[in-house]
Scaffold this active site. Structure first.
Site, PDB file in Angstrom:
ATOM      1  N   VAL A 244       0.845  -1.186   0.000  1.00  0.00           N
ATOM      2  CA  VAL A 244       0.000   0.000   0.000  1.00  0.00           C
ATOM      3  C   VAL A 244       0.884   1.241   0.000  1.00  0.00           C
ATOM      4  O   VAL A 244       1.832   1.353   0.790  1.00  0.00           O
ATOM      5  CB  VAL A 244      -0.950  -0.014   1.212  1.00  0.00           C
ATOM      6  CG1 VAL A 244      -1.684   1.311   1.340  1.00  0.00           C
ATOM      7  CG2 VAL A 244      -1.923  -1.188   1.091  1.00  0.00           C
ATOM      8  N   HIS A 501      10.552  -2.537  19.791  1.00  0.00           N
ATOM      9  CA  HIS A 501       9.242  -2.233  20.372  1.00  0.00           C
ATOM     10  C   HIS A 501       8.687  -0.872  19.939  1.00  0.00           C
ATOM     11  O   HIS A 501       7.969  -0.223  20.715  1.00  0.00           O
ATOM     12  CB  HIS A 501       9.328  -2.307  21.896  1.00  0.00           C
ATOM     13  CG  HIS A 501       9.548  -3.695  22.413  1.00  0.00           C
ATOM     14  ND1 HIS A 501       9.894  -3.971  23.718  1.00  0.00           N
ATOM     15  CD2 HIS A 501       9.452  -4.897  21.794  1.00  0.00           C
ATOM     16  CE1 HIS A 501      10.012  -5.286  23.873  1.00  0.00           C
ATOM     17  NE2 HIS A 501       9.756  -5.867  22.722  1.00  0.00           N
ATOM     18  N   HIS A 545       7.043  -5.917  26.990  1.00  0.00           N
ATOM     19  CA  HIS A 545       7.164  -6.175  25.559  1.00  0.00           C
ATOM     20  C   HIS A 545       5.821  -5.853  24.914  1.00  0.00           C
ATOM     21  O   HIS A 545       4.777  -5.979  25.548  1.00  0.00           O
ATOM     22  CB  HIS A 545       7.599  -7.610  25.331  1.00  0.00           C
ATOM     23  CG  HIS A 545       8.984  -7.855  25.862  1.00  0.00           C
ATOM     24  ND1 HIS A 545       9.922  -8.569  25.183  1.00  0.00           N
ATOM     25  CD2 HIS A 545       9.584  -7.434  26.997  1.00  0.00           C
ATOM     26  CE1 HIS A 545      11.044  -8.588  25.891  1.00  0.00           C
ATOM     27  NE2 HIS A 545      10.856  -7.909  26.994  1.00  0.00           N
TER      28      HIS A 545
HETATM   29  C1  LIG Z   1      12.265  -8.811  15.161  1.00  0.00           C
HETATM   30  C2  LIG Z   1      11.224  -8.472  16.198  1.00  0.00           C
HETATM   31  C3  LIG Z   1      11.182  -9.168  17.402  1.00  0.00           C
HETATM   32  C4  LIG Z   1      10.244  -8.840  18.377  1.00  0.00           C
HETATM   33  N1  LIG Z   1      10.200  -9.557  19.539  1.00  0.00           N
HETATM   34  C5  LIG Z   1       9.199  -9.339  20.426  1.00  0.00           C
HETATM   35  C6  LIG Z   1       9.045 -10.154  21.563  1.00  0.00           C
HETATM   36  O1  LIG Z   1       9.815 -11.087  21.770  1.00  0.00           O
HETATM   37  N2  LIG Z   1       8.017  -9.909  22.421  1.00  0.00           N
HETATM   38  C7  LIG Z   1       7.133  -8.903  22.212  1.00  0.00           C
HETATM   39  O2  LIG Z   1       6.211  -8.728  23.008  1.00  0.00           O
HETATM   40  N3  LIG Z   1       7.272  -8.083  21.140  1.00  0.00           N
HETATM   41  C8  LIG Z   1       8.275  -8.296  20.245  1.00  0.00           C
HETATM   42  N4  LIG Z   1       8.398  -7.495  19.144  1.00  0.00           N
HETATM   43  C9  LIG Z   1       7.490  -6.351  19.013  1.00  0.00           C
HETATM   44  C10 LIG Z   1       6.118  -6.770  18.544  1.00  0.00           C
HETATM   45  O3  LIG Z   1       6.252  -7.830  17.639  1.00  0.00           O
HETATM   46  C11 LIG Z   1       5.470  -5.573  17.883  1.00  0.00           C
HETATM   47  O4  LIG Z   1       5.362  -4.498  18.781  1.00  0.00           O
HETATM   48  C12 LIG Z   1       4.072  -5.866  17.395  1.00  0.00           C
HETATM   49  O5  LIG Z   1       3.946  -7.197  16.956  1.00  0.00           O
HETATM   50  C13 LIG Z   1       3.764  -4.938  16.264  1.00  0.00           C
HETATM   51  O6  LIG Z   1       2.463  -5.193  15.776  1.00  0.00           O
HETATM   52  P1  LIG Z   1       1.828  -4.232  14.678  1.00  0.00           P
HETATM   53  O7  LIG Z   1       0.528  -4.834  14.315  1.00  0.00           O
HETATM   54  O8  LIG Z   1       1.862  -2.839  15.168  1.00  0.00           O
HETATM   55  O9  LIG Z   1       2.838  -4.275  13.455  1.00  0.00           O
HETATM   56  P2  LIG Z   1       3.397  -5.516  12.635  1.00  0.00           P
HETATM   57  O10 LIG Z   1       3.141  -6.793  13.321  1.00  0.00           O
HETATM   58  O11 LIG Z   1       4.792  -5.173  12.274  1.00  0.00           O
HETATM   59  O12 LIG Z   1       2.481  -5.534  11.341  1.00  0.00           O
HETATM   60  C14 LIG Z   1       2.561  -4.584  10.310  1.00  0.00           C
HETATM   61  C15 LIG Z   1       2.266  -5.324   9.022  1.00  0.00           C
HETATM   62  O13 LIG Z   1       1.988  -4.380   8.014  1.00  0.00           O
HETATM   63  C16 LIG Z   1       2.698  -4.719   6.855  1.00  0.00           C
HETATM   64  N5  LIG Z   1       2.913  -3.476   6.130  1.00  0.00           N
HETATM   65  C17 LIG Z   1       3.682  -2.420   6.496  1.00  0.00           C
HETATM   66  N6  LIG Z   1       3.629  -1.472   5.555  1.00  0.00           N
HETATM   67  C18 LIG Z   1       2.787  -1.926   4.597  1.00  0.00           C
HETATM   68  C19 LIG Z   1       2.351  -1.391   3.365  1.00  0.00           C
HETATM   69  N7  LIG Z   1       2.768  -0.206   2.928  1.00  0.00           N
HETATM   70  N8  LIG Z   1       1.494  -2.134   2.610  1.00  0.00           N
HETATM   71  C20 LIG Z   1       1.062  -3.361   3.027  1.00  0.00           C
HETATM   72  N9  LIG Z   1       1.479  -3.910   4.183  1.00  0.00           N
HETATM   73  C21 LIG Z   1       2.330  -3.195   4.958  1.00  0.00           C
HETATM   74  C22 LIG Z   1       3.968  -5.364   7.358  1.00  0.00           C
HETATM   75  O14 LIG Z   1       4.595  -6.143   6.369  1.00  0.00           O
HETATM   76  C23 LIG Z   1       3.441  -6.162   8.530  1.00  0.00           C
HETATM   77  O15 LIG Z   1       2.975  -7.431   8.154  1.00  0.00           O
HETATM   78  C24 LIG Z   1       9.321  -7.800  18.142  1.00  0.00           C
HETATM   79  C25 LIG Z   1       9.352  -7.101  16.921  1.00  0.00           C
HETATM   80  C26 LIG Z   1      10.278  -7.439  15.956  1.00  0.00           C
HETATM   81  C27 LIG Z   1      10.280  -6.677  14.652  1.00  0.00           C
END
Ligand SMILES: Cc1cc2nc3c(=O)[nH]c(=O)nc-3n(C[C@H](O)[C@H](O)[C@H](O)COP(=O)(O)OP(=O)(O)OC[C@H]3O[C@@H](n4cnc5c(N)ncnc54)[C@H](O)[C@@H]3O)c2cc1C
Ligand SMILES: *[C@@H]1O[C@H](CO)[C@@H](O)[C@H](O)[C@H]1NC(C)=O
Ligand SMILES: *[C@@H]1O[C@H](CO)[C@@H](O)[C@H](O)[C@H]1NC(C)=O
Ligand SMILES: *[C@@H]1O[C@H](CO)[C@@H](O)[C@H](O)[C@H]1NC(C)=O
Ligand SMILES: *[C@@H]1O[C@H](CO)[C@@H](O)[C@H](O)[C@H]1NC(C)=O
Ligand SMILES: *[C@@H]1O[C@H](CO)[C@@H](O)[C@H](O)[C@H]1NC(C)=O
Ligand SMILES: *[C@@H]1O[C@H](CO)[C@@H](O)[C@H](O)[C@H]1NC(C)=O
Ligand SMILES: *[C@@H]1O[C@H](CO)[C@@H](O)[C@H](O)[C@H]1NC(C)=O
Length: 567
Positions: A244, A501, A545
């Protein structure tokens, strides 16, 4: 309607089980559907919202995910391999880097963000520090049957967990040789009291790590909320490889059209009810800014037509800085042993593959503790949310993080500042919709953040000096037990990284506030048809976390959306 869609899918020769995850928009267009809701990002929050909205068979829901599938990707399935999944420049990473960090003498670093179904939950490993009621029966399925069937009494508090939900949380399924020493330390030093469960009462103290693992495999939002029985429902569609670029104004003040790129083609879909942005703390502000939603004068200077002035978009980025503190240990039984022995690591993988048992069922940490810095409040305003909220954590690993050196066996105490005062930003680097944004987490950008990290390291050094570690811990690596503050600062500045995070870049604020991006109902302030549901809406980063909080926000958001549009 439901049976009709099923027939249509069968007629197209798409099996019902996989029908709803589609790699090419041409296949989706054959279905000739209109979508009630379009969810941008199939990550942690996005998959929750999509699944919950699709429970109502009257809604057609589309998820647009920039990356590919999580299925059959070993690095995303095997819990022990989570550091691999966190590595930059893999097919499951956005490959971002930060701007030069002023608090770290101008050093930049990799800034991983999950790409593909499950998003960052596909790469995250554990889920501690969530307070009671955040995880409920609605979404938590606490797995009492660990891989090794050990007695988990005394390792968690069942009263604060759910046992009927969707996403699985469990305790370790393979013993770590340092377990006994860790627990012994909690009885030896008053500074490190045992905490049965960080999800109950106070998060302070040290206890057994809980993780998002189901039967020895990672439990992400993709494996749980998009499990085959849910994603097979005919009104839930997931389009992969759909990046997107913008949301477009469909009428004055209403943003219901989504523009995306797939295979080099720019396409659009329009939602009847709402567009839900769940692209995460980097992706969501990036899309908003390219859409003309942000600080109008900054957008104008970049050559983007400002459509809605919201200066807080991308501001207040908050993240937890991390430092790995390794210790050389007197043991032959650490992660390094298998990492240096291809035969042994192949045996471990084969064991995982056939029986979901053995050392690979666990993420590389045994225990975790959350603590406050005593005396901090005499020197600084308290950066934590309250007097029972942690300033820092450390977690215990039976080896190094990353590739081992040729010799030596190690333990790591990973120190994290969980109440940072510094705020950073996500800003556009240009008006090219495919360009990476400038990401500035502003790590250790305040004196109190550096102070907390230094105190975290000193605390971890005291932990490793407890009688329980006599004859086991040989020495810390990179610092000494009696390093000066100046020496610790040098070590910290050279070694600070992210624990991933990121939060706060599209913050929730009270209705009518002059700052913030979304109202408490998560609708973008002053607009209709556009809601934000992901970690970016968190106004104040939890001292925990962030995965659990994100699941909770998404469950709550789905309820709010259903309440508006009818069940
Ligand atoms: C490597 C890593 C390890 C982590 N370890 C932990 C842990 O051990 N414990 C814990 O509690 N938290 C952990 N976290 C943090 C936690 O995972 C995140 O805070 C949380 O999952 C983020 O959720 P979200 O829905 O905000 O974003 P995300 O889960 O990152 O989802 C965003 C989604 O949107 C998609 N996206 C982005 N831009 C676009 C676009 N332009 N078009 C279409 N799709 C798009 C991405 O590809 C992704 O699939 C970790 C994070 C990472 C990156
Ligand atoms: C990140 O790099 C990897 C390896 O080069 C690549 O497969 C992946 O597609 C990249 N991610 C993005 C968003 O370009
Ligand atoms: C598990 O351990 C607890 C306390 O240590 C004990 O009371 C209980 O009997 C044990 N359960 C089993 C099945 O062994
Ligand atoms: C950042 O968040 C604080 C509240 O924590 C708020 O007062 C401030 O206005 C926010 N800044 C911006 C630019 O949104
Ligand atoms: C490590 O292994 C060697 C060879 O098997 C053995 O002699 C030595 O005692 C072991 N050391 C420890 C600390 O277990
Ligand atoms: C490597 O692991 C295999 C299988 O456990 C074992 O037989 C072998 O002795 C190990 N090699 C070394 C050098 O320790
Ligand atoms: C796991 O087992 C399956 C089936 O037995 C096999 O096809 C696959 O290659 C194995 N994977 C690994 C990583 O060993
Ligand atoms: C766990 O995984 C193993 C190996 O794939 C499988 O045999 C077993 O049935 C699974 N158990 C559960 C409860 O799903």
């Amino acid at each position: 309607m439901a049976w009709f869609h099923s027939l249509l899918l069968l007629a197209l020769g798409i099996s019902r089980c996989s029908a709803s995850i589609i790699g090419d928009v041409a296949d989706l267009n054959k279905l000739d559907l209109t979508f009630d809701f379009i969810v941008v990002g199939g990550g942690t929050a996005g998959n929750v919202v999509a699944k919950r909205l699709a429970e109502n068979f009257g809604y057609n829901v589309l998820v647009l995910e920039a990356g590919g599938t999580n299925a059959n990707v070993l690095g995303l399935e095997v819990p022990f391999m989570c550091p691999t999944a966190s590595l930059p420049n893999t097919p499951h990473d956005w490959n971002f880097t930060t701007t030069p960090q002023a608090g770290l003498s101008g050093r930049s670093m990799d800034y991983p963000r999950g790409l593909g179904l499950g998003g960052s939950s596909s790469t995250a490993k554990f889920i501690p520090g969530a307070r009671r009621k955040i995880l409920t029966d609605q979404n938590e399925l606490f797995d009492v049957q660990t891989s090794d069937h050990h007695n988990i009494t005394g390792q968690f508090n069942p009263a604060v967990h759910g046992f009927n939900g969707i996403n699985t949380v469990s305790l370790a399924g393979f013993p770590s040789p340092i377990d006994d020493r860790v627990i012994e330390t909690t009885t030896e030093l008053a500074e490190f009291p045992f905490n049965l469960d960080m999800n109950s009462g106070s998060p302070l103290g040290l206890g057994w790590g809980q993780r998002t693992v189901k039967n020895g495999s990672r439990s992400s939002s993709a494996t749980s909320y998009l499990a085959p029985q849910f994603v097979g429902s005919p009104n839930l569609h997931v389009l992969l490889n759909a990046r997107v670029t913008r949301v477009l104004q469909t009428a004055t003040g209403a943003f219901r059209t989504v523009e995306f790129v797939q295979n080099g083609k720019t396409l659009t879909f329009t939602a009847k009810n709402e567009v839900v942005l769940s692209a995460g703390s980097v992706g969501t502000p990036n899309i908003l800014l390219h859409s003309g939603i942000g600080d109008s004068s900054t957008l104008t200077s970049l050559g983007i037509e400002p459509l809605h002035n919201l200066p807080s978009v991308g501001q207040n980025l908050t993240d937890h800085p991390l430092v790995f503190l390794p210790f050389l240990v007197n043991s032959n039984n650490t992660f390094e042993t298998a990492e240096r022995n291809a035969t042994l690591s192949a045996q471990q993988l084969a064991q995982w593959n056939t029986t979901r048992t053995g050392p690979l069922v666990d993420n590389p940490l045994s225990h975790i503790g959350f603590f406050r810095v005593s005396g901090l409040v005499d020197q600084f305003p308290d950066p934590a949310a309250g007097p029972n909220t942690a300033h820092f954590e450390f977690f215990v690993s039976n080896g190094l993080s990353g590739a081992p050196p040729a010799t030596g066996n190690f333990m790591t105490l990973t120190c994290v500042v969980v109440a940072p005062a510094a705020r950073g930003s996500v800003a556009l680097s240009s008006n090219n919709v495919l360009a990476a944004p400038n990401i500035n987490p502003n790590f250790l950008g305040t004196d109190v953040d550096l102070f907390m990290m230094r105190e975290a390291i000193k605390s971890a050094l005291r932990f490793a000096s407890a009688p329980a570690w006599a004859g086991y811990v040989i020495s810390p690596v990179g610092v000494d037990f009696d390093s000066t503050d100046a020496e610790l600062n040098t070590f910290i500045l050279a070694n600070t990284g992210t624990i991933f995070h990121a939060a706060g870049t599209a913050s929730m604020s009270p209705k009518g506030a002059t700052w913030g991006v979304v109202d408490p109902d998560l609708l973008v302030k002053g607009l209709t048809g556009l809601r934000i549901v992901d970690t970016s809406v968190v106004p104040f980063i939890p001292s925990a976390h962030t995965q659990a909080a994100t699941y909770a926000i998404a469950e709550r958001a789905a309820d709010l959306i259903k309440a508006v549009w009818g069940q």
